[in-house]
Design an enzyme around this catalytic site. Structure first.
Site, PDB file in Angstrom:
ATOM      1  CE  LYS A  45      -6.260 -12.679   4.276  1.00  0.00           C
ATOM      2  NZ  LYS A  45      -5.368 -12.476   3.106  1.00  0.00           N
ATOM      3  CE  LYS A  47      -9.670 -10.282   0.314  1.00  0.00           C
ATOM      4  NZ  LYS A  47      -8.483 -10.289  -0.537  1.00  0.00           N
TER       5      LYS A  47
HETATM    6  N1  CTP Z   1      -3.834  -6.482  -7.280  1.00  0.00           N
HETATM    7  C1  CTP Z   1      -3.415  -5.623  -8.313  1.00  0.00           C
HETATM    8  N2  CTP Z   1      -4.332  -5.127  -9.202  1.00  0.00           N
HETATM    9  C2  CTP Z   1      -5.634  -5.469  -9.087  1.00  0.00           C
HETATM   10  C3  CTP Z   1      -6.080  -6.343  -8.065  1.00  0.00           C
HETATM   11  C4  CTP Z   1      -5.132  -6.833  -7.173  1.00  0.00           C
HETATM   12  O1  CTP Z   1      -2.221  -5.304  -8.424  1.00  0.00           O
HETATM   13  N3  CTP Z   1      -6.507  -4.944  -9.938  1.00  0.00           N
HETATM   14  C5  CTP Z   1      -2.844  -6.979  -6.324  1.00  0.00           C
HETATM   15  C6  CTP Z   1      -3.148  -6.570  -4.884  1.00  0.00           C
HETATM   16  O2  CTP Z   1      -2.721  -5.232  -4.665  1.00  0.00           O
HETATM   17  C7  CTP Z   1      -2.365  -7.596  -4.099  1.00  0.00           C
HETATM   18  C8  CTP Z   1      -2.432  -8.857  -5.014  1.00  0.00           C
HETATM   19  O3  CTP Z   1      -2.865  -8.390  -6.296  1.00  0.00           O
HETATM   20  O4  CTP Z   1      -1.009  -7.195  -3.942  1.00  0.00           O
HETATM   21  C9  CTP Z   1      -3.381  -9.897  -4.488  1.00  0.00           C
HETATM   22  O5  CTP Z   1      -4.599  -9.229  -4.227  1.00  0.00           O
HETATM   23  P1  CTP Z   1      -5.965  -9.924  -3.829  1.00  0.00           P
HETATM   24  O6  CTP Z   1      -6.471  -9.295  -2.584  1.00  0.00           O
HETATM   25  O7  CTP Z   1      -5.864 -11.389  -3.877  1.00  0.00           O
HETATM   26  O8  CTP Z   1      -6.872  -9.466  -5.098  1.00  0.00           O
HETATM   27  P2  CTP Z   1      -8.041  -8.417  -5.212  1.00  0.00           P
HETATM   28  O9  CTP Z   1      -8.553  -8.503  -6.617  1.00  0.00           O
HETATM   29  O10 CTP Z   1      -7.589  -7.064  -4.736  1.00  0.00           O
HETATM   30  O11 CTP Z   1      -9.120  -9.033  -4.218  1.00  0.00           O
HETATM   31  P3  CTP Z   1     -10.276  -8.333  -3.358  1.00  0.00           P
HETATM   32  O12 CTP Z   1     -11.201  -7.655  -4.310  1.00  0.00           O
HETATM   33  O13 CTP Z   1     -10.922  -9.492  -2.629  1.00  0.00           O
HETATM   34  O14 CTP Z   1      -9.599  -7.373  -2.416  1.00  0.00           O
END
Ligand code: CTP
Length: 134
Positions: A45, A47
Site C-alpha cells: 500500500k 506504507k
Molecule cells: N481513524 C479515525 N480517526 C483518526 C485516524 C484514523 O477514525 N483520526 C480510523 C481510520 O479511518 C481507519 C482506522 O482508524 O478506519 C485505521 O486507520 P489507520 O490508517 O491505521 O490510521 P491513520 O491515523 O489514518 O493512519 P495514516 O495517517 O497512516 O493514514
C-alpha cells in the site's frame, strides 16, 4: 445470535483516533473483530510502519473493546472474512467513505466520523522533526 462488527487498519503508533473508532464500532454490535494489516501488505500500500506487525496486533488485541484480531494480508480477503465470520456490520472511518460499498450485498457497511486532528502520518512527521535548539 451475536451481532459481529468487522474493521481493518494499520494502527501504527496507536492513537486516540484509533481508540475512538474501535469503541464506536464495538458499540454497534456484540463483538468487534479487527484485521490488522501486516508489514508486507502495508509495503504494497506504500506504507512503511514504525511499529512492527506483531506489536500492532498485540496492542489492538489488548483493548477492552476488541474481541478478536486477524492478519490483513491483502485487499481481496474482506468478502471472504465477512462470509466466514458471519459479519453483520463492516465499518471504517469516513476517510474511506464509498470505498467498500461493493460489500453491501454481504452485510451493513458504515463509515464513522474520524477523530479530527490526529493521524499516524501526523505523528510520524512530529517524530521526524528536529528538536528546537535550546
Ligand atoms: N481513524 C479515525 N480517526 C483518526 C485516524 C484514523 O477514525 N483520526 C480510523 C481510520 O479511518 C481507519 C482506522 O482508524 O478506519 C485505521 O486507520 P489507520 O490508517 O491505521 O490510521 P491513520 O491515523 O489514518 O493512519 P495514516 O495517517 O497512516 O493514514
Amino acid at each position: 445470535m451475536s451481532r459481529i462488527v468487522l474493521t481493518y487498519g494499520t494502527f501504527d503508533l496507536f492513537h486516540v483516533g484509533h481508540l475512538n473508532l474501535l469503541r464506536n464500532l464495538r458499540a454497534l454490535g456484540d463483538r468487534l473483530i479487527v484485521g490488522v494489516s501486516t508489514d508486507e501488505f502495508n509495503l504494497k500500500k506504500g506504507k512503511q510502519t514504525v511499529i512492527p506487525f506483531a506489536d500492532r496486533l498485540d496492542i489492538v488485541q489488548s483493548l477492552k473493546c476488541v474481541d478478536m484480531t486477524l492478519a490483513e494480508t491483502g485487499w481481496a480477503q474482506k468478502a471472504d472474512d465477512i462470509r466466514r465470520l458471519g459479519v453483520a456490520v463492516f465499518g471504517m472511518g469516513d476517510d474511506w467513505r464509498g470505498h467498500f460499498d461493493t460489500l453491501r450485498p454481504l452485510c451493513e457497511v458504515v463509515y464513522l466520523p474520524r477523530t479530527p486532528g490526529i493521524s499516524s502520518s501526523a505523528l510520524k512527521h512530529c517524530l521526524a522533526r528536529p528538536a528546537p535548539a535550546a
